[in-house]
Enzyme design. Structure first.
Site, PDB file in Angstrom:
ATOM      1  CD1 TRP A 102      -2.504  -1.999   1.697  1.00 42.10           C
ATOM      2  CD2 TRP A 102      -3.130  -0.841  -0.110  1.00 42.10           C
ATOM      3  NE1 TRP A 102      -3.617  -2.610   1.186  1.00 42.10           N
ATOM      4  CE2 TRP A 102      -4.024  -1.927   0.077  1.00 42.10           C
ATOM      5  CE3 TRP A 102      -3.329   0.013  -1.191  1.00 42.10           C
ATOM      6  CZ2 TRP A 102      -5.110  -2.166  -0.786  1.00 42.10           C
ATOM      7  CZ3 TRP A 102      -4.409  -0.225  -2.049  1.00 42.10           C
ATOM      8  CH2 TRP A 102      -5.273  -1.295  -1.836  1.00 42.10           C
ATOM      9  CG  ASP A 174      -2.919   4.219   4.086  1.00 43.04           C
ATOM     10  OD1 ASP A 174      -3.951   4.123   4.777  1.00 43.04           O
ATOM     11  OD2 ASP A 174      -2.742   3.560   3.045  1.00 43.04           O
ATOM     12  CE  LYS A 198      -8.788  -2.414   4.588  1.00 43.99           C
ATOM     13  NZ  LYS A 198      -7.959  -1.626   3.693  1.00 43.99           N
TER      14      LYS A 198
HETATM   15  C1  PLP Z   1      -7.481  -1.181   2.462  1.00 40.32           C
HETATM   16  C2  PLP Z   1      -6.333  -0.264   2.345  1.00 40.32           C
HETATM   17  C3  PLP Z   1      -6.222   0.689   1.325  1.00 40.32           C
HETATM   18  C4  PLP Z   1      -7.234   0.799   0.208  1.00 40.32           C
HETATM   19  O1  PLP Z   1      -8.424   1.313   0.648  1.00 40.32           O
HETATM   20  P1  PLP Z   1      -9.591   1.719  -0.378  1.00 40.32           P
HETATM   21  O2  PLP Z   1     -10.608   2.350   0.518  1.00 40.32           O
HETATM   22  O3  PLP Z   1     -10.066   0.440  -1.007  1.00 40.32           O
HETATM   23  O4  PLP Z   1      -9.018   2.664  -1.360  1.00 40.32           O
HETATM   24  C5  PLP Z   1      -5.128   1.529   1.341  1.00 40.32           C
HETATM   25  N1  PLP Z   1      -4.195   1.458   2.300  1.00 40.32           N
HETATM   26  C6  PLP Z   1      -4.263   0.540   3.287  1.00 40.32           C
HETATM   27  C7  PLP Z   1      -3.194   0.500   4.329  1.00 40.32           C
HETATM   28  C8  PLP Z   1      -5.324  -0.339   3.334  1.00 40.32           C
HETATM   29  O5  PLP Z   1      -5.395  -1.264   4.321  1.00 40.32           O
END
Ligand code: PLP
Length: 362
Positions: A102, A174, A198
């Site tokens: 990510w 993030d 999540k």
């Molecule tokens: C799930 C996730 C994403 C992507 O999220 P979206 O809402 O599908 O764009 C990005 N970064 C991390 C760390 C994630 O766990």
């Protein structure tokens, strides 16, 4: 129906008590005589609710007054674009830490809008174990710019617990898969963002916590729907938000508050993760490839020594009411996502299934 444990990585498990509440009030939300998905985001009832949701989040995360909280569209990936688009006129060469999938995606998206540098902090040790350099060894420049990193790599199951503090850097994180799982010190960050699916609620809403000076400096020419200043001025209702996601996020925040906040949540999460990793350490049948200090408390990844048993493991687990254990296709193997809402019984159940499977096939 037997109890089912949902280990999906996202969309993921929600607290049962939250699901019951949604069911109970679905047709007549908050005495509005309409369901939550039919109500106007501009109705007084919803506007009041939204104010309370922000209050609860501020309380749980202890967000200082000089930070704005925005509820955005577009998920975490939306923020991969929003961050450079809002900040590129101030910071043309931001730095991106690469710790896994990510964080690399965030870097690749930023390249479309500015000239970021990518700094890898991954090390592959003997036995293919992945390690992460401590923050003081990150090879950052002396430039004043923003530094993006991902404290929990959801796919690989790598967590960075150390909160980076670096001279001259505005830290952007993030937090999609680790927000609300443990206490964090918001003041160490310029921007924290997280998609909902999540630890927050259903997909459709993205939390952005941004320091006021950064919001004020943000580029007014960035696309309106990603524009931090416009979102702030419209109370995150520049266009129609997902009222349902917002509503459920509010229920999840209340659930956390009622449990006793993040110190209780953090303690539970540590206990859950420790049980699983201890068991993984005790056997050669399964193996986790992350150095212990960076083993994620949210996403526990492992491989079966006999790779060809992987699919059988996943199929049999489903029969035992353990869902969503398939690892991401990039890394294969198994991933047990054990977010806040996973009760400890789910961990016990998973471990006893793993023992049974090992006995049967080793
Ligand atoms: C799930 C996730 C994403 C992507 O999220 P979206 O809402 O599908 O764009 C990005 N970064 C991390 C760390 C994630 O766990």
């Amino acid at each position: 129906m037997a109890i089912v444990y949902n280990f999906n990585p996202g969309p993921s498990i929600l607290p049962k008590i939250v699901l019951s509440e949604i069911k109970k009030n679905f047709f007549n939300w908050n005495d509005s005589q309409s369901s939550i998905i039919e109500i106007s985001h501009r109705s007084q009832k919803f506007m009041e609710y939204a104010v309370q949701v922000e209050k609860d989040l501020r309380f749980i995360l202890n967000i200082p007054n000089n930070y704005y909280v925005l509820f955005c569209h577009g998920g975490a990936r939306g923020q991969f674009s929003a961050i450079p688009l809002n900040l590129k006129h101030k910071f043309t060469q931001p730095e991106y830490i690469h710790s896994g999938y990510w964080s690399l995606c965030a870097y690749q998206e930023a390249k479309k809008y500015c000239s970021p540098t990518c700094i890898s902090v991954r090390k592959i040790l003997r036995n293919k174990v992945i390690s992460i350099q401590p923050v003081k060894e990150w090879k950052v420049s002396s430039r004043h710019t923003y530094l993006h990193y991902c404290p929990n790599e959801t796919i690989e199951g790598i967590e960075i617990f150390e909160e980076p503090v670096l001279n001259n850097k505005i830290i952007v994180g993030d937090f999609s898969s680790t927000i609300l799982s443990r206490k964090i010190n918001i003041e160490k960050y310029g921007i924290i963002y997280a998609c909902a699916q999540k630890n927050i609620g259903p997909a459709g809403i993205t939390v952005v916590i941004i320091r006021d000076d950064l919001l004020m400096q943000s580029n007014i020419k960035s696309p309106s729907i990603l524009n931090y200043k416009l979102l702030m001025k419209s109370n995150s209702m520049l266009n129609t938000p997902s009222v349902f996601s917002w509503y459920v996020a509010g229920l999840v925040f209340k659930w956390i508050k009622n449990l006793g906040g993040l110190s209780v949540i953090e303690k539970n999460n540590k206990k859950k993760a420790k049980l699983l990793y201890q068991y993984l350490n005790s056997t050669n049948f399964y193996k986790n490839y992350i150095i212990p200090s960076h083993q994620s408390h949210m996403n526990v990844t492992f491989h079966l020594k006999e790779k060809k048993l992987t699919n059988l493991f996943i199929d049999t687990a489903e029969k035992y009411k353990l869902l969503g254990l398939k690892g991401h296709s990039l890394v294969g193997g198994i991933r047990a996502s054990i977010y806040n809402a996973m009760p400890i019984e789910g961990i016990y159940h998973l471990i006893s299934f793993m023992k049974y499977f090992e006995e049967k096939f080793s």
